[in-house]
Design an enzyme around this catalytic site. Sequence first.
Site, short mmCIF file in Angstrom:
data_model
loop_
_atom_site.label_atom_id
_atom_site.label_comp_id
_atom_site.label_asym_id
_atom_site.label_seq_id
_atom_site.Cartn_x
_atom_site.Cartn_y
_atom_site.Cartn_z
N ASN A 1 0.81 -1.22 0.00
CA ASN A 1 0.00 0.00 0.00
C ASN A 1 0.85 1.27 0.00
OD1 ASN A 1 0.69 -0.79 2.69
ND2 ASN A 1 -0.80 0.66 3.50
N GLU B 1 4.19 -4.47 12.48
CA GLU B 1 3.14 -3.46 12.36
C GLU B 1 2.03 -4.09 11.54
OE1 GLU B 1 1.01 -0.39 10.42
OE2 GLU B 1 3.06 0.07 9.83
N CYS C 1 -3.39 1.32 6.93
CA CYS C 1 -3.56 0.60 8.19
C CYS C 1 -4.05 1.51 9.31
CB CYS C 1 -2.26 -0.08 8.60
SG CYS C 1 -0.87 1.06 8.81
N GLU D 1 8.59 1.64 16.87
CA GLU D 1 9.71 2.16 16.10
C GLU D 1 9.56 3.67 15.98
OE1 GLU D 1 11.06 -0.03 12.63
OE2 GLU D 1 9.85 -1.74 13.23
#
Length: 497
Positions: free
Chosen positions: A162, A260, A293, A468
Amino acid sequence: MSASTTPSLATVEGVDVDTRHWINGERVASATTFTDVSPIDEQPIAEISAGGAAEVDAAVAAARAAFPSWAALPAAERATILRRVADGIDARAEELARVETRDNGSLLRSHRRGVMPRVGMNFRFFADWVENLDHPDGEIRGHRERVSYDPAGVAAIITPWNAPLMLATWRIGPALAAGNTVVAKPPEWAPLTASLLADITAEAGLPAGVFNVVQGTGAEAGAPLTAHPGINRLSFTGSVPTAGTIATAAAPNIVPLSFELGGKSPLVVFADSDFDLAVSLAVEQFDNSGQVCLGAFRILVEDSIRDTFLDAVVERARAIVQGDPRHEDTDMSCLISRAHLERVDGFVQRAKGAGAKAVLGGGPNDDLGHLYYRPTILVDAEPGSEILTEEVFGPVLTVQSFTTEDQAVEMANSTRFGLAATLVTGDPERAERVSSRLNAGTVWVNCFFVRDLGAPFGGNGKSGIGREGGTWSFDFYTDVKNTVFAPHGWNAGKGAR
């Protein structure tokens, strides 16, 4: 699409892209290829070398061989090379933008204005950060205590389709800055800009073997990479089921993981909010055709303004211009693949079959054909139903209403995900109360998608493992060491042990 001029070269939007792997500073072909198809019109644009265990072994071996000398370079020297990589990205930003738009269907104007500048920044930011990384010295009972960040080894980085280049460099940048070497596997649905990045790193003087790219499917290339005993860190962005498979494969090697994963984030709108801001934030969730996301696809609105708010969002969303992402006036493009379109539509049709109502959209855009799915807004979904709890990853919003603050928080936290949440309110005290109770790694209050690269990023629950950003990235990509020095040799240190 542009035809391939050789089996290893594709010309995409006027840009020549080598479609072979990048291993140990050289282009390496595989015996087999897979076809890269543009979602814009479902036409093939390149034949990509399909890697497997042999290519993964070669890339890991190259990375391990290059590691000692790269790790031994002073941080300032590594940073200088990474800044040259950033300069190379900036110089080729237009080419990268055109290729990625053709490859994954995201908006060209978004790449030009925001995405590609961020790609270069991912290298430049972490180059700056590593030079200023705090190595605190302390004292304990007359002894000197020092914390240092030692490079971990070889980092495997697996990224999604994406936002393939931006999300890859968000991990590659700190991994290299910390002194690690990297084996990257780009997404098979959008692999091309990773190949261009390899060219840029070589031009910037990154030594051979420090950065490697192995292309291929998850089953053929991803699986041997995640299970490889030569990997010291593993970063993955993608789905929860795939993360489970990766964790199982990596477990025997005791490899630290950074995941993630998905989200089902809420946008909580109180009646005291800035109404136009709240409407704008809701419509903004259709960005990248909902393939984000962090997107807040569950709209929770206080019942006293529910109807007025819904009408305004529907009216604003009707004005979205859907079409070819290469056109400047396009607001929303296509989904990534035929399989993904069918997945998204399956969610919508099952929701409607279970009683939800589509007040906007509700199916593919037949006027455009191909992989274009209409902006969709669903109401009256049953609490706890699939459409409210599972990640769709498409341009599908649901709208629910709440009465009390407690009910809003309960509804916002009613999924297994905890990646992000957005809150809109005009009451500062409510903003503090509600934001503190939301289960999310990132909470935006009266804004969206704003974050300093030094801040922690990651999700709770099924949205991921770890954080992160800034020092958090270096915590992951290094072995943090504490060294204690005796003041006058062994005897002086003996009594303080």
